[in-house]
Scaffold this motif. Structure first.
Motif, PDB file in Angstrom:
ATOM      1  N   ARG A   3      18.740  43.417  10.282  1.00 15.18           N
ATOM      2  CA  ARG A   3      19.606  42.445  10.958  1.00 15.18           C
ATOM      3  C   ARG A   3      19.566  41.072  10.286  1.00 15.18           C
ATOM      4  O   ARG A   3      20.593  40.413  10.170  1.00 15.18           O
ATOM      5  N   GLN A   4      18.402  40.632   9.881  1.00 12.06           N
ATOM      6  CA  GLN A   4      18.274  39.316   9.252  1.00 12.06           C
ATOM      7  C   GLN A   4      19.059  39.264   7.950  1.00 12.06           C
ATOM      8  O   GLN A   4      19.785  38.306   7.690  1.00 12.06           O
ATOM      9  N   TRP A   5      18.923  40.275   7.121  1.00 14.24           N
ATOM     10  CA  TRP A   5      19.662  40.313   5.860  1.00 14.24           C
ATOM     11  C   TRP A   5      21.166  40.391   6.109  1.00 14.24           C
ATOM     12  O   TRP A   5      21.960  39.767   5.415  1.00 14.24           O
ATOM     13  N   GLN A   6      21.543  41.177   7.103  1.00 20.50           N
ATOM     14  CA  GLN A   6      22.958  41.293   7.448  1.00 20.50           C
ATOM     15  C   GLN A   6      23.503  39.940   7.900  1.00 20.50           C
ATOM     16  O   GLN A   6      24.595  39.529   7.489  1.00 20.50           O
ATOM     17  N   ALA A   7      22.738  39.238   8.720  1.00 20.63           N
ATOM     18  CA  ALA A   7      23.156  37.912   9.194  1.00 20.63           C
ATOM     19  C   ALA A   7      23.309  36.943   8.029  1.00 20.63           C
ATOM     20  O   ALA A   7      24.300  36.212   7.943  1.00 20.63           O
ATOM     21  N   GLU A   8      22.336  36.947   7.127  1.00 18.00           N
ATOM     22  CA  GLU A   8      22.400  36.030   5.990  1.00 18.00           C
ATOM     23  C   GLU A   8      23.566  36.361   5.065  1.00 18.00           C
ATOM     24  O   GLU A   8      24.240  35.463   4.551  1.00 18.00           O
ATOM     25  N   ALA A   9      23.823  37.649   4.863  1.00 19.69           N
ATOM     26  CA  ALA A   9      24.954  38.047   4.024  1.00 19.69           C
ATOM     27  C   ALA A   9      26.281  37.636   4.666  1.00 19.69           C
ATOM     28  O   ALA A   9      27.167  37.096   3.985  1.00 19.69           O
TER      29      ALA A   9
END
Length: 129
Positions: free
Chosen positions: A10-16
């Protein structure tokens, strides 16, 4: 970004979503798409941490450009409150600058100056560079 969702990151998805929303969609003139992407990023971001506050400053910029001034102010205010709670001076300055830009676009000279002065008060070598 779908790969991050499949992996449960989720964190990587949010940052992307945040980076694509601001750096690609918004800078490319697709403001409505950018708002959707930044809103999705914020929904995935942890609550009340540095990452969220940073994303909120981007959201505030895009919302202000879209004429959604109340949303822009709310985003900048939340970013400011998180930065203040964390004692994060660079992030606090970002939130102040976001708020000053919103005030400037609204034609509010005194608020613009107030928030620029607030940003300047944070000081530090990162501001001088």
């Amino acid at each position: 970004m779908a790969i991050f969702a499949l992996l449960g990151e989720r964190q990587w998805q949010a940052e992307a979503l945040n980076r694509v929303g601001y750096n690609v969609s918004f800078q490319g003139g697709r403001i409505a798409v950018a708002l959707e992407q930044l809103t999705a990023a914020l929904a995935l971001a942890p609550s009340a941490d540095r990452t969220r506050a940073n994303m909120l400053t981007f959201y505030a910029d895009v919302a202000d450009s879209a004429g959604r001034v109340d949303e822009a102010r709310a985003g900048a205010r939340e970013a400011y409150e998180i930065a203040l709670r964390l004692g994060d001076m660079p992030l606090l300055c970002l939130a102040c600058w976001a708020t000053s830009t919103i005030a400037a676009h609204a034609g509010d000279v005194s608020e613009t100056r107030r928030w620029i002065e607030q940003a300047d008060r944070q000081g530090g070598p990162w501001l001088e560079g």
